[in-house]
Design an enzyme around this catalytic site. Structure first.
Site, mmCIF file in Angstrom:
data_model
loop_
_atom_site.group_PDB
_atom_site.id
_atom_site.type_symbol
_atom_site.label_atom_id
_atom_site.label_comp_id
_atom_site.label_asym_id
_atom_site.label_seq_id
_atom_site.Cartn_x
_atom_site.Cartn_y
_atom_site.Cartn_z
ATOM 1 N N ASN A 39 0.876 -1.276 -0.046
ATOM 2 C CA ASN A 39 -0.023 0.086 -0.016
ATOM 3 C C ASN A 39 0.879 1.197 0.082
ATOM 4 O O ASN A 39 0.195 2.381 -0.258
ATOM 5 C CB ASN A 39 -1.130 -0.009 1.203
ATOM 6 C CG ASN A 39 -0.298 -0.111 2.428
ATOM 7 O OD1 ASN A 39 0.520 -1.312 2.533
ATOM 8 N ND2 ASN A 39 -0.430 0.478 3.448
ATOM 9 N N SER B 41 -11.063 -5.197 0.099
ATOM 10 C CA SER B 41 -11.676 -4.083 0.891
ATOM 11 C C SER B 41 -12.515 -3.263 -0.177
ATOM 12 O O SER B 41 -11.831 -2.683 -1.254
ATOM 13 C CB SER B 41 -10.778 -3.298 1.569
ATOM 14 O OG SER B 41 -11.447 -2.087 2.022
ATOM 15 N N HIS C 259 -13.717 -0.265 -0.405
ATOM 16 C CA HIS C 259 -13.607 1.171 -0.582
ATOM 17 C C HIS C 259 -12.453 1.437 -1.385
ATOM 18 O O HIS C 259 -11.999 2.536 -1.534
ATOM 19 C CB HIS C 259 -13.953 1.942 0.805
ATOM 20 C CG HIS C 259 -12.565 1.768 1.579
ATOM 21 N ND1 HIS C 259 -11.486 2.688 1.829
ATOM 22 C CD2 HIS C 259 -12.325 0.919 2.742
ATOM 23 C CE1 HIS C 259 -10.597 2.319 2.751
ATOM 24 N NE2 HIS C 259 -11.168 1.140 3.067
ATOM 25 N N THR D 62 -25.278 -9.207 11.538
ATOM 26 C CA THR D 62 -26.492 -8.981 10.245
ATOM 27 C C THR D 62 -25.616 -8.731 9.038
ATOM 28 O O THR D 62 -24.608 -8.037 9.092
ATOM 29 C CB THR D 62 -27.222 -7.810 10.733
ATOM 30 O OG1 THR D 62 -27.883 -8.415 11.984
ATOM 31 C CG2 THR D 62 -28.337 -7.704 9.685
ATOM 32 N N CYS E 201 -3.249 5.223 7.296
ATOM 33 C CA CYS E 201 -3.605 4.397 8.542
ATOM 34 C C CYS E 201 -2.539 5.239 9.425
ATOM 35 O O CYS E 201 -2.784 4.991 10.675
ATOM 36 C CB CYS E 201 -3.427 3.016 8.239
ATOM 37 S SG CYS E 201 -4.256 2.503 7.084
HETATM 38 C C1 LIG Z 1 -2.971 -3.572 2.105
HETATM 39 C C2 LIG Z 1 -3.958 -3.079 2.828
HETATM 40 N N1 LIG Z 1 -4.582 -3.964 3.667
HETATM 41 C C3 LIG Z 1 -5.596 -3.540 4.537
HETATM 42 C C4 LIG Z 1 -6.049 -2.460 4.570
HETATM 43 C C5 LIG Z 1 -7.149 -2.133 5.436
HETATM 44 O O1 LIG Z 1 -8.415 -2.153 4.810
HETATM 45 P P1 LIG Z 1 -9.825 -1.621 5.366
HETATM 46 O O2 LIG Z 1 -9.797 0.139 5.481
HETATM 47 O O3 LIG Z 1 -10.778 -2.218 4.806
HETATM 48 O O4 LIG Z 1 -9.788 -1.892 6.851
HETATM 49 C C6 LIG Z 1 -5.612 -1.317 3.787
HETATM 50 C C7 LIG Z 1 -6.232 -0.207 3.961
HETATM 51 O O5 LIG Z 1 -5.447 0.889 3.929
HETATM 52 C C8 LIG Z 1 -4.418 -1.687 2.782
HETATM 53 O O6 LIG Z 1 -3.967 -0.900 2.268
#
Ligand SMILES: Cc1ncc(COP(=O)(O)O)c(C=O)c1O
Length: 391
Positions: free
Chosen positions: A151, A199, A201, A237, A325
């Site tokens: 990421n 994921s 989004h 749910t 994050c």
């Molecule tokens: C490589 C990777 N794994 C996991 C996640 C976590 O995803 P989520 O936002 O759905 O918790 C991200 C989000 O930044 C990510 O880039």
């Protein structure tokens, strides 16, 4: 002008996906676990969504488990597989040194439960090699987890080769494929994957919904218990609006993949060459070959990445340092540390992540702002001579 270049953090919901979700928020709101007619209709929609996701991944519909995020999917798979398969003989978990915090922290939690946890080192290019895995794996290993695409620096791993090494030693293989859609064709069978996470989004779908792809023949313990939804694999749910949105966004992502990749690559290459031409003292982090076309992670020597980010934000250009994050965490990126970036430059990096809605004009505006920002900030840099740190 406002330029959003943080698509690896999250993407804008596609209006077509929103339209797909709307009935499940308004008229078709029944609980998919209810026995009555609208409940059963909702359940049939859920099955259709599983079928659609499984088809794109070349997997089995019953192995698609919907979660509230990829963070949950990763926690579920890593902890669930480790805990369900622990025995006197088997107690080792191996993850790469450049995993997302939700994988790393899941592994750390297992360490505190008595599991042996190992981190596979990355090369300077940001790659995890099968040989590096071979150096750590043995027949005590339960699970190996290596992300498909990083990421922060966008590097792509050869997960098939890594999965083969894991299987040679009787271990399972999981990949976090969150940043791989739609850049790579994901084929669970051909890639020999046991577990995978997604994921919604990250590919123009809704927030708050993810996929844990499991193999029901392999033991996994649930993370969330309660009403027994998803055949007890994941209680709670069903989030039908989110699930329908994720499935449709995934379908669109692969249907429109070719044109999308072309566009994003051309914008990223334009950004890269403009930065290289206009701004001295920079370095690209991670391989430019084994990398998704939407990502550019650049080290701007002698300036704090945070300062660049804030200055660009005031000009309407939105980027990130490392991963979103960790935006509130000023510790240097573990990914950049893992690829051996010079310690003087660990806090001088910016991640540009491009997406469907960016334009060439936006990239030109970004470079113009960046040039001005970096030049101005370097004037205040305590390092007077460019090259002082590099030497
Ligand atoms: C490589 C990777 N794994 C996991 C996640 C976590 O995803 P989520 O936002 O759905 O918790 C991200 C989000 O930044 C990510 O880039």
């Amino acid at each position: 002008m406002q330029v959003y270049l943080d698509n690896a953090a999250t993407t804008r919901l596609d209006p077509r996906v929103l339209a797909k979700m709307k009935p499940y928020l308004t008229t078709k709101y029944a609980n998919a676990s209810s026995i009555h007619k609208p409940g059963q209709e909702a359940y049939l929609e859920l099955l259709k969504a599983k079928k659609s996701v499984a088809k794109i991944l070349n997997g089995e519909p019953e192995n698609v488990i919907f979660t509230a995020s990829a963070t949950e999917a990763n926690n579920f798979i890593i902890k669930g597989v480790a805990r369900a398969n622990k025995s006197g003989q088997k107690n080792k978990i191996i993850v790469s040194a450049i995993e997302h915090p939700c994988v790393r922290e899941s592994a750390r939690e297992l360490e505190s439960e008595g599991f042996q946890v190992e981190f596979i080192p990355a090369t300077a290019e940001g790659l995890i090699t099968p040989d590096a895995l071979r150096g750590l794996i043995d027949d005590k290993t339960i699970l190996v987890s290596v992300m498909m695409v990083n990421n922060e620096i966008g590097t792509v791993q050869d997960v098939t080769a890594l999965a083969r090494v894991a299987h040679e030693f009787g271990a399972y293989f999981h990949t976090d494929a969150v940043q791989a859609v739609p850049y790579l064709e994901i084929d669970i069978k051909r890639m020999e994957l046991d577990f995978l996470s997604l994921s919604g989004h990250k590919f123009y779908g809704p927030k708050g919904v993810g996929v844990a792809y499991i193999d029901r023949r392999k033991k996994i313990r649930p993370l969330i218990v309660g009403g027994g939804q998803e055949d007890n694999y994941r209680s709670g749910t069903y989030n039908l609006p989110g699930i329908m949105g994720l499935a449709y966004a995934l379908e669109l992502a692969y249907k429109e993949r070719k044109a999308y990749l072309k566009k994003v690559k051309s914008l990223r290459d334009h950004l890269l060459s403009a930065i290289q031409e206009e701004i001295p003292g920079i370095q690209i982090n991670g391989s430019l070959i084994d990398r998704v076309p939407a990502n550019l992670n650049v080290m701007f020597g002698y300036v704090e990445g945070e300062a660049i980010l804030i200055d660009l934000s005031q000009k309407g250009v939105y980027v990130s340092t490392g991963s979103a994050c960790s935006a509130t965490n000023l510790k240097a990126s573990h990914v950049l540390r893992a690829i051996g970036l010079n310690k003087n430059f660990l806090n001088s990096n910016i991640r540009f992540s491009l997406g469907r809605f960016n334009t060439r004009q936006e990239i030109d505006y970004t470079v113009k702002c960046l040039k001005d920002t970096v030049k101005r900030l370097r004037k205040f840099s305590p390092v007077k001579k460019i090259g002082q740190i590099l030497n």
